[in-house]
Design a protein around this motif. Structure first.
Motif, short mmCIF file in Angstrom:
data_model
loop_
_atom_site.label_atom_id
_atom_site.label_comp_id
_atom_site.label_asym_id
_atom_site.label_seq_id
_atom_site.Cartn_x
_atom_site.Cartn_y
_atom_site.Cartn_z
N ALA A 117 0.82 -1.21 0.00
CA ALA A 117 0.00 0.00 0.00
C ALA A 117 0.86 1.26 0.00
N ASN A 118 0.30 2.32 -0.56
CA ASN A 118 0.87 3.67 -0.49
C ASN A 118 2.27 3.77 -1.08
N CYS A 119 2.42 3.27 -2.30
CA CYS A 119 3.71 3.34 -2.98
C CYS A 119 3.91 4.73 -3.57
N VAL A 120 5.16 5.21 -3.54
CA VAL A 120 5.47 6.45 -4.22
C VAL A 120 6.33 6.19 -5.46
N ASP A 121 7.01 5.04 -5.48
CA ASP A 121 7.75 4.65 -6.68
C ASP A 121 7.87 3.13 -6.69
N ILE A 122 7.99 2.57 -7.89
CA ILE A 122 8.04 1.12 -8.03
C ILE A 122 9.08 0.78 -9.10
N SER A 123 9.94 -0.21 -8.79
CA SER A 123 10.86 -0.74 -9.81
C SER A 123 10.50 -2.19 -10.04
N PRO A 124 9.71 -2.46 -11.07
CA PRO A 124 9.29 -3.85 -11.30
C PRO A 124 10.50 -4.71 -11.62
N GLY A 125 10.50 -5.94 -11.16
CA GLY A 125 11.61 -6.85 -11.41
C GLY A 125 11.45 -8.07 -10.54
N GLU A 126 12.57 -8.78 -10.35
CA GLU A 126 12.52 -9.95 -9.47
C GLU A 126 13.60 -9.81 -8.43
N PRO A 127 13.29 -9.37 -7.24
CA PRO A 127 11.97 -8.96 -6.78
C PRO A 127 11.62 -7.55 -7.27
N THR A 128 10.35 -7.21 -7.11
CA THR A 128 9.92 -5.84 -7.35
C THR A 128 10.30 -5.01 -6.14
N GLU A 141 9.62 3.64 3.34
CA GLU A 141 10.19 2.30 3.44
C GLU A 141 10.58 1.83 2.06
N GLU A 142 11.80 1.31 1.94
CA GLU A 142 12.17 0.61 0.72
C GLU A 142 11.92 -0.87 1.00
N ALA A 143 11.10 -1.50 0.17
CA ALA A 143 10.73 -2.89 0.42
C ALA A 143 10.81 -3.68 -0.88
N GLU A 144 10.92 -4.99 -0.74
CA GLU A 144 10.89 -5.84 -1.94
C GLU A 144 9.75 -6.82 -1.82
N ALA A 145 9.17 -7.16 -2.96
CA ALA A 145 8.01 -8.06 -2.97
C ALA A 145 8.20 -9.11 -4.05
N ASP A 146 7.88 -10.37 -3.70
CA ASP A 146 7.94 -11.49 -4.65
C ASP A 146 6.54 -11.93 -5.00
N GLY A 147 6.35 -12.33 -6.24
CA GLY A 147 5.07 -12.89 -6.64
C GLY A 147 4.90 -12.72 -8.13
N PRO A 148 4.07 -13.56 -8.75
CA PRO A 148 3.85 -13.45 -10.19
C PRO A 148 3.20 -12.10 -10.55
N THR A 149 2.38 -11.59 -9.64
CA THR A 149 1.77 -10.26 -9.81
C THR A 149 1.88 -9.55 -8.47
N ILE A 150 2.27 -8.28 -8.49
CA ILE A 150 2.30 -7.49 -7.25
C ILE A 150 1.21 -6.43 -7.36
N LEU A 151 0.41 -6.31 -6.31
CA LEU A 151 -0.66 -5.31 -6.31
C LEU A 151 -0.21 -4.12 -5.46
N CYS A 152 -0.21 -2.94 -6.05
CA CYS A 152 0.29 -1.75 -5.34
C CYS A 152 -0.73 -0.63 -5.40
N SER A 153 -0.98 0.01 -4.26
CA SER A 153 -1.74 1.26 -4.32
C SER A 153 -0.74 2.40 -4.40
N VAL A 154 -1.14 3.48 -5.06
CA VAL A 154 -0.27 4.62 -5.26
C VAL A 154 -0.67 5.68 -4.24
#
Ligand SMILES: Cc1cc2nc3c(=O)[nH]c(=O)nc-3n(C[C@H](O)[C@H](O)[C@H](O)COP(=O)(O)OP(=O)(O)OC[C@H]3O[C@@H](n4cnc5c(N)ncnc54)[C@H](O)[C@@H]3O)c2cc1C
Lengths: 325, 254
Positions: A117-128, A141-154
């Motif tokens: 939730a509440n992303c201000v920037d996203i770098s898609p990749g593995e991980p995103t 927070e800088e975070a990484e997320a794994d998954g075939p699809t990542i759902l992000c709110s802006v």
């Protein structure tokens, strides 16, 4: 592919959805992935046309008896989930509004996929890798997320909505997702229109806010008077609502209202981080406080040091005198 | 009634980070729960007062989160469950799985909860999803962002903020999950006897199984601060003419 969930009212997309779409377009340019959008309800076809200037190549319109009616959070999430199953986007974006979060969370839960939730920037990749707001935006927070699809709110207002340099004529693709009956157990059954009588806190051009320093409910009379003279609204800190001096609808901050006036006059408020995230949108800040060390002073444009019970009546008198000349 | 809360630091006028950039520096702060959750606790207590039954508070967190459970017991919640962790951060998916698992366990012992209450979003991470994921895991309807709640014939009638101002009314058949926002009620302060009673209550501890999350924190960052200095207009009532000048410069007075 990047899929942006777009919220609309009777076919008019909301501003926060256009912010999400703008970030989606930036990411599409960075990755070379196509950008597509999803709206729910037949009325959304009108939104699809309006979205052309924002760059999605395709606008999916989820339709069906239930989906053409009033908002039903789980059903909207199910429609989004179906679009994700069909198109396998790498990234899903939603507006950072209550409704955007709610729809996205229902989709994430139905799909068993991660949501950030509440992303201000996203770098898609593995991980995103995402940069997202915590504490209402006081901390990132800088975070990484794994998954075939990542759902992000802006996060709201993190991106300025901008039309694409070259407007497109998106393909409108209606579809009828299967939505289980139980997803309609919760649905909006009534609306109460906003009271357009006074100046609303969220939209006021001037806000006069009071905190613990005001001392009690009677102390707010002079703040009301000043707000009235300036055509503004009265706001307050959480200490004030917790004490029952003013209603919660007037609370400014992380768990209250976010204001964006031309001028915020903060009186007897110390400037806790949770209060400040609510008034970050104010263009100018004038502080009245007796403590020269109060944290709010670091955010101020102008400061009057002293007891607000003496300062505010003098200001009200001076404003009256100025307007009577 | 079951109400779920999260222990977070009471941050004040300025936030600093630990040197490893993993946490907020809490050496000089206390701990609390989000105002949304304080209201959820108050809501649970009020429903039990009006309709009978019992209320339980639950948290997933370190042993020290016992403090937040006892705060809820002190205002009238009947019992408390701690899903005890080592204090490291759990992502929202694994948090929701652990809570759903614990709810299933509690319900096997004592029958179903009519309502599971959550805050709309936690004060620190604001993930906006744990309540909704728990609702899905348990197959229950969910209403987010409740700002007014009434129970009528096995139905929760909820009022919440509509997207463009005003309110929307939403209903959910019980058993249901609600996420609550501050403003739904005005939480009471604990009484001294309440505090004493809370101190003596036993806390039911459960070791949650860690199933692994897919969102991991790398580091925290503070956004850049603004540098300009404020202009001091003056001291006390003598500053009033200067204030009027400022208001005039902004076109607010003639
Ligand atoms: C998770 C979380 C969420 C929160 N959400 C919010 C939120 O949405 N909104 C919010 O406001 N708070 C929120 N808070 C509370 C916040 O942390 C502060 O406690 C609160 O904002 C303090 O209110 P205050 O500034 O009125 O009071 P105080 O911090 O007590 O400050 C009072 C100020 O008044 C000044 N003062 C006193 N007397 C006078 C006088 N006679 N004349 C001039 N100045 C005077 C003092 O110098 C002081 O600076 C939240 C807290 C948490 C933990």
């Amino acid at each position: 592919m990047i899929l942006a969930y777009v919220d609309h009212r009777d076919g008019a997309p909301d501003d926060a959805s256009l912010e999400a779409l703008t970030l989606g377009r930036t990411l599409a340019e960075r990755t070379g992935w196509p950008l597509e959008a999803l709206v729910v309800g037949r009325a959304g076809r009108a939104a699809a046309e309006a979205l052309g200037v924002h760059g999605p190549a395709v606008v999916h319109v989820a339709e069906g008896d239930g989906l053409d009616g009033p908002y039903a959070p789980q059903a909207w999430g199910a429609a989004l989930a179906e679009a994700v199953r069909a198109a396998s986007p790498k990234l899903v974006l939603s507006p950072g509004t209550d409704r955007g979060h709610e729809t996205l969370a229902h989709a994430a839960a139905a799909l068993d996929l991660p949501m950030v939730a509440n992303c201000v920037d996203i770098s898609p990749g593995e991980p995103t890798v995402v940069l997202r707001q915590r504490w209402g935006g006081t901390v990132l927070e800088e975070a990484e997320a794994d998954g075939p699809t990542i759902l992000c709110s802006v996060a709201l207002h993190a991106v300025q909505a901008q039309p694409a340099p070259a407007p497109a004529d998106p393909e409108v693709r209606p579809f009828a997702p299967p939505v289980p009956e139980e997803a309609f157990r919760v649905r909006v059954i009534d609306r109460v229109e906003p009271d357009r009588g006074g100046v609303s806190l969220a939209e006021a051009k001037v806000v006069v806010g009071g905190g613990r320093g005001v001392g009690g409910p009677e102390g707010f009379r002079v703040l009301e008077e000043l707000a009235g003279l300036l055509g503004g609204a009265v706001g307050c800190s959480r200490v004030v609502t917790s004490a029952g001096w003013r209603p919660h609808a007037e609370q400014i901050g992380q768990t209250g209202t976010r204001i964006a006036p031309d001028l915020y006059i903060a009186c007897g408020i110390s400037g806790a981080t949770q209060h400040m995230v609510g008034c970050r949108g104010a263009k100018r800040l004038l502080v009245v406080n007796e403590d020269p060390e109060a944290p709010i002073i670091a955010h101020a444009d102008w400061v009057v040091l002293g007891d607000l019970h003496e300062v505010l009546p003098a200001v009200v008198a001076a404003v009256r005198a100025a307007t009577q000349d | 009634m079951l109400v779920c809360v999260k222990r977070v630091p009471t941050t004040g006028g300025k936030i600093t980070l630990t040197p490893d950039e993993q946490e907020i520096d809490t050496r000089f702060s206390g701990w609390t729960v989000s105002p949304h959750e304080e209201c959820a606790v108050e809501g649970a207590v009020r429903i039990v007062e009006a309709h009978g039954g019992t209320s339980t508070v639950l948290t997933l967190g370190p042993a020290a989160a016992e403090e937040q459970l006892r705060d809820a017991l002190a205002v009238g919640v009947n019992d408390a469950v701690l899903l005890e962790t080592d204090g490291s951060e759990w992502d929202p998916e694994e948090t929701a799985r652990a809570i759903a698992g614990a709810v299933a366990g509690l319900e096997a012992d004592r029958g179903p909860f009519d309502l599971l209450l959550f805050g709309n979003e936690a004060a620190d991470t604001a993930d906006h999803q744990v309540g909704i994921r728990v609702a899905h895991a348990l197959g229950r309807p969910c209403v987010a962002g409740a700002k007014a709640l009434e129970l009528r014939d096995g139905t929760a009638v909820v009022r919440r903020e509509a997207p463009d101002g005003g309110w929307e009314v939403v209903e959910a058949p019980l058993p249901a999950v609600l996420t609550v926002k501050e403003g739904i009620n005005l939480p009471r302060y604990p009484s001294v006897p309440g505090r004493i009673r809370a101190k003596k209550k036993e806390i039911h501890r459960v070791a949650p199984e860690r199933t692994g999350g897919r969102v991991r924190k790398r580091r925290l960052v503070l956004p850049p601060e603004r540098k300009e200095q404020a202009e001091i207009l003056g001291h006390g009532p003598e500053a009033a003419p200067k204030v009027v000048e400022v208001l005039r410069s902004l076109g607010l007075v003639r």
